[in-house]
Design an enzyme around this catalytic site. Structure first.
Site, PDB file in Angstrom:
ATOM      1  N   CYS A  92       0.820  -1.250  -0.007  1.00 27.14           N
ATOM      2  CA  CYS A  92       0.063   0.001  -0.201  1.00 27.14           C
ATOM      3  C   CYS A  92       1.027   1.347   0.013  1.00 27.14           C
ATOM      4  CB  CYS A  92      -0.673   0.087   1.107  1.00 27.14           C
ATOM      5  SG  CYS A  92      -2.196   1.174   0.826  1.00 27.14           S
ATOM      6  N   ASP A 106      -3.420   1.304   9.973  1.00 29.35           N
ATOM      7  CA  ASP A 106      -4.859   2.056  10.339  1.00 29.35           C
ATOM      8  C   ASP A 106      -5.282   1.936  11.573  1.00 29.35           C
ATOM      9  OD1 ASP A 106      -4.794   1.333   7.155  1.00 29.35           O
ATOM     10  OD2 ASP A 106      -5.905   2.996   7.671  1.00 29.35           O
TER      11      ASP A 106
HETATM   12  C1  RUB Z   1      -3.874   3.284   3.375  1.00 25.28           C
HETATM   13  C2  RUB Z   1      -3.337   2.156   4.389  1.00 25.28           C
HETATM   14  C3  RUB Z   1      -1.938   2.492   5.027  1.00 25.28           C
HETATM   15  C4  RUB Z   1      -2.261   3.185   6.563  1.00 25.28           C
HETATM   16  C5  RUB Z   1      -1.092   3.865   7.300  1.00 25.28           C
HETATM   17  O1  RUB Z   1      -5.107   2.763   2.965  1.00 25.28           O
HETATM   18  O2  RUB Z   1      -3.418   1.079   4.562  1.00 25.28           O
HETATM   19  O3  RUB Z   1      -1.028   1.524   5.125  1.00 25.28           O
HETATM   20  O4  RUB Z   1      -3.237   4.087   6.434  1.00 25.28           O
HETATM   21  O5  RUB Z   1      -0.578   4.919   6.314  1.00 25.28           O
HETATM   22  P1  RUB Z   1      -6.182   3.709   2.177  1.00 25.28           P
HETATM   23  P2  RUB Z   1       0.141   6.219   6.779  1.00 25.28           P
HETATM   24  O6  RUB Z   1      -5.410   3.991   0.988  1.00 25.28           O
HETATM   25  O7  RUB Z   1      -7.355   3.028   2.069  1.00 25.28           O
HETATM   26  O8  RUB Z   1      -6.373   5.062   3.033  1.00 25.28           O
HETATM   27  O9  RUB Z   1       1.290   5.610   7.242  1.00 25.28           O
HETATM   28  O10 RUB Z   1       0.272   6.913   5.775  1.00 25.28           O
HETATM   29  O11 RUB Z   1      -0.709   6.981   7.813  1.00 25.28           O
END
Ligand code: RUB
Length: 310
Positions: free
Chosen positions: A127, A196
């Site tokens: 991701c 998340d």
């Molecule tokens: C994004 C996702 C990321 C976390 C952490 O999911 O799963 O791994 O949100 O991101 P989506 P960060 O694209 O569905 O929002 O480290 O940038 O907070």
């Protein structure tokens, strides 16, 4: 007028819901900033009415997406300013403080996490996580010769964002389809993903597919780490609440021709849960903790959840 004022909130809600603003950290900062902007537009009003409006705005923002706990955590942090004598002033201060400490946490996580990465290693990430990217970039900037494998991350393909961000830094980057992880795992030395939400028993909620990758890393005895700021820990899991996994519109996956529309079901959960036994460490801004340490983080940062609910 009030309609125009609440546009700030409606607009932020819409952008989070349609994923124009996405990723747990960005979502948290976006709602803090929307609450600050909104509070500035509310003039000539009694404190009580101001409070009601801010709580209503917070509830609208919280309903944008259900899984990333950074969203309610950021709203609650900012709105804690309502319980003071100068609610507006404190809302603004809290919002600014949240945004600043969120960015600082990401860079601290980068420094701490990069110590786990050795020269010559290949890192796999899934991701698009600012926190995970911070670890990777910091390792690269400290002179380590690293390679990164990014998964495509169907159906929204956030892996392309990660691959571009890393390539822009001059990092050796390879993009693979999600189903090719096990094929490539022999070349991987460590997995680093974002979060998340982290539960009180040390499980990770992150982009769908994270738990499959954790299982493969476990089988191969490769460390699997998640990079998670302390505001990604879910306070209510400590009192037994579970986390809702968002199911997004199935059109994100595929549009079948009319003949099959009623015959083939589609499912599109956006996140999954990685059990704590597959997680080697949670990289927070106050250090790398074992999943078993999650309870302590929640107790330390969100202890008031007990007072409010029990
Ligand atoms: C994004 C996702 C990321 C976390 C952490 O999911 O799963 O791994 O949100 O991101 P989506 P960060 O694209 O569905 O929002 O480290 O940038 O907070």
């Amino acid at each position: 007028n009030n309609n125009n004022n609440s546009n700030t909130i409606i607009d932020a809600h819409k952008k989070i819901k349609n994923m124009e603003i996405r990723g747990a950290g960005r979502i948290g900062r976006a709602v803090a900033s929307a609450l600050k902007e909104y509070s500035l537009t509310i003039q000539n009003i009694e404190n009580n009415e101001f409070k009601e409006k801010m709580i209503e705005a917070g509830d609208i923002l919280k309903s944008a997406r259900p899984t990333a706990v950074s969203l309610p955590n950021a709203v609650n942090y900012v709105l804690s300013g309502l319980n003071t004598n100068n609610p507006k002033e404190n809302i603004i201060l809290n919002a600014e403080e949240f945004i600043k400490s969120s960015s600082e946490a990401t860079s601290k996580i980068g420094k701490i996490g990069s110590n786990r990465i050795k020269d010559g290693w290949t890192i796999l990430t899934h991701c698009n996580s600012e926190a995970a990217i911070s670890v990777i970039k910091t390792a690269h900037n400290s002179g380590k010769n690293i390679k990164v494998i990014c998964t495509e991350t169907r159906p929204r393909n956030q892996g392309y964002l990660t691959a571009k961000a890393l390539a822009d830094e001059g990092i050796d980057t390879t993009l693979i389809v999600d189903s090719a992880v096990r094929y490539h795992i022999k070349d991987v030395d460590i997995v680093v993903v974002g979060a998340d939400a982290i539960t009180s028993n040390g499980c990770l909620v992150n982009k769908i597919g994270s738990s499959q990758i954790a299982l493969m890393a476990y089988e191969r005895k490769i460390p699997f780490l998640t990079a998670a700021e302390t505001y990604k820990f879910h306070p209510k899991t400590i009192i037994g609440e579970t986390i809702e996994i968002e199911e997004r519109a199935v059109g994100e996956i595929h549009e079948f021709e009319e003949k099959y529309k009623d015959k083939i079901k589609l499912r599109n959960p956006a996140f999954d849960i990685t059990p704590s036994q597959y997680i080697d460490g949670i990289i927070t801004e106050i250090g790398i903790i074992p999943p078993q340490g999650a309870w302590h983080i929640i107790e330390k940062y969100f202890g008031n959840v007990f007072k409010e609910t029990l």
